[in-house]
Enzyme design. Structure first.
Site, PDB file in Angstrom:
ATOM      1  N   HIS A   1       0.858  -1.190   0.000  1.00 29.00           N
ATOM      2  CA  HIS A   1       0.000   0.000   0.000  1.00 29.00           C
ATOM      3  C   HIS A   1       0.889   1.234   0.000  1.00 29.00           C
ATOM      4  O   HIS A   1       1.918   1.271   0.680  1.00 29.00           O
ATOM      5  CB  HIS A   1      -0.902  -0.005   1.236  1.00 29.00           C
TER       6      HIS A   1
ATOM      7  N   TYR B   1     -25.392  25.053  22.935  1.00 27.04           N
ATOM      8  CA  TYR B   1     -24.472  24.957  24.075  1.00 27.04           C
ATOM      9  C   TYR B   1     -23.404  26.044  24.053  1.00 27.04           C
ATOM     10  O   TYR B   1     -22.856  26.387  23.015  1.00 27.04           O
ATOM     11  CB  TYR B   1     -23.767  23.598  24.065  1.00 27.04           C
TER      12      TYR B   1
ATOM     13  N   CYS C   1     -24.924  19.764  18.110  1.00 23.95           N
ATOM     14  CA  CYS C   1     -25.140  18.937  19.308  1.00 23.95           C
ATOM     15  C   CYS C   1     -25.051  17.454  18.941  1.00 23.95           C
ATOM     16  O   CYS C   1     -24.786  17.087  17.804  1.00 23.95           O
ATOM     17  CB  CYS C   1     -26.501  19.252  19.916  1.00 23.95           C
ATOM     18  N   MET C   2     -25.306  16.608  19.925  1.00 23.02           N
ATOM     19  CA  MET C   2     -25.190  15.172  19.695  1.00 23.02           C
ATOM     20  C   MET C   2     -26.129  14.696  18.593  1.00 23.02           C
ATOM     21  O   MET C   2     -25.722  13.928  17.714  1.00 23.02           O
ATOM     22  CB  MET C   2     -25.469  14.401  20.992  1.00 23.02           C
ATOM     23  N   ASP C   3     -27.375  15.135  18.623  1.00 25.17           N
ATOM     24  CA  ASP C   3     -28.315  14.703  17.589  1.00 25.17           C
ATOM     25  C   ASP C   3     -29.304  15.797  17.172  1.00 25.17           C
ATOM     26  O   ASP C   3     -30.371  15.509  16.638  1.00 25.17           O
ATOM     27  CB  ASP C   3     -29.071  13.442  18.020  1.00 25.17           C
TER      28      ASP C   3
END
Length: 372
Positions: A162, A268, A315-317
């Site tokens: 590779h 946030y 944010c997270m979701d």
């Protein structure tokens, strides 16, 4: 339809395979890399599409991926190119996979299980020509072969390496050193074994730019999915070839709309404060699903043919967007995250990363739909 969907273009992937195959001789095998959930595109879905498009082999990273393909009825030859351990021997043999070999311990384990099951296991010696990751150092490979010569249930079928810099400056010195080392070492290996091997070293960049790397098989990765390994490869390729077509698009929906007065905190840390009265919307996607947090306050999405900024921290979701300049917007309207207006490369540039990471970050649990 789910609130977040990934669409996979069958037309695009067939197009990419077709134009890449034109660069390769008919007797050279095409082995798409569908590791890492097919670069985020969906392992099983992509396996079926590339098989239809004329792929000869499939490259995966693990015994888990190989087992999933076999369970789905995929019968193409599978080469496991990722790390394997002695304890993976049974799974390798049960999935009827080839495997990169660079460990004496794994070789012995494979031979032991193959002997018990009365089978032969095909292995490809992985040479470390300068990537300094996995592989057998070239100056140690003949001794390695000697050490496994009494393992009669192993058959050395191929040899591979590779490249570290194939997608950088054209004909860069480090790439050429690796290539020369690979060619010379494979000659020594074939002389010692007394027969010809399947020789392969071409990733996407080497396949597209260096015909001398095609040898007996090309392990094409990112290019199959319509993205380029680097801007240099894109520039050189598109001088004389049809452009690749991106295969993945990602869409979500507006889930809430509200108006905020001036001097309002968004998300946030209050990293964004409104200067004036604005209209915002939330979309149900965040860094858990695969949207980079580095897009906070600098990324954008696309709605109704208009660019819409991401405001506040991703944010997270959940992510917040400023829809002040979009008219007649309503809950449920489609939001483009990746598509005809926003490429994976664009997101990568904003998030200070590479298109590979943008593509592979999308969670396996997100539904993938094959579209034309």
């Amino acid at each position: 339809m789910p609130n977040l969907t990934i669409k996979i273009s069958k037309k695009a992937i067939i197009h990419n395979l077709k134009i890449l195959k034109k660069e390769i001789s008919k007797d050279c095998l095409i082995a798409p890399a569908i590791k890492a959930n097919a670069y985020g595109h969906g392992l099983i879905e992509i396996a079926r599409l590339v098989e239809e498009g004329g792929a000869n082999w499939l490259c995966v990273t693990s015994t888990t991926e190989a087992a999933k393909l076999r369970s789905a009825g995929i019968n193409l030859p599978i080469l496991i190119i990722g790390p394997t351990m002695p304890e993976n021997a049974t799974e390798i043999i049960e999935s009827n996979s080839r495997v990169f070999l660079y460990s004496i311990e794994t070789a012995k384990a494979l031979n032991k299980i193959a002997k018990i099951k009365n089978k032969k296991i095909l292995v490809h010696l992985k040479l470390d020509t300068g990537m300094n990751r996995q592989g057998i150092p070239c100056n140690e490979v003949l001794n390695f072969i000697k050490k496994i010569s009494n393992l009669n249930n192993l058959i050395i079928e191929g040899v591979a390496t590779h490249f570290a810099t194939a997608d950088e400056d054209k004909n860069n010195q480090y790439f050429l050193i690796q290539l020369e080392k690979f060619i010379k070492t494979t000659e020594l290996i074939e002389k010692k074994l007394g027969y010809k091997l399947i020789k392969h070293c071409a990733n996407s960049a080497a396949t597209m730019l260096y015909p001398q790397c095609h040898m007996n098989m090309c392990r094409i990765g990112i290019a199959i999915y319509g993205c380029y390994p680097s801007n240099l490869v894109k520039k050189l390729w598109e001088k004389s070839h049809q452009p690749l077509k991106p295969v993945m698009s990602v869409f979500t929906k507006i889930t809430q709309i509200k108006e905020l007065p001036a001097d309002s905190c968004v998300s946030y840390g209050c990293t964004y404060r409104t200067k004036n009265k604005i209209k915002i919307a939330t979309i149900p996607v965040g860094y858990f699903e695969g949207l980079p947090r580095l897009l906070s306050n600098q990324g954008y999405v696309w709605i109704k043919n208009k660019k819409v900024p991401i405001i506040g921290r991703v944010c997270m979701d959940i992510t917040v967007i400023d829809i002040s300049n979009i008219k007649n917007i309503k809950i449920g309207d489609e939001v483009e995250i990746i598509g005809k207006h926003i490429s994976a490369e664009t997101l990568a540039q904003t998030a200070q990363t590479i298109n590979y990471e943008i593509l592979t970050n999308w969670k396996e649990s997100i539904p993938r739909f094959i579209v034309n």
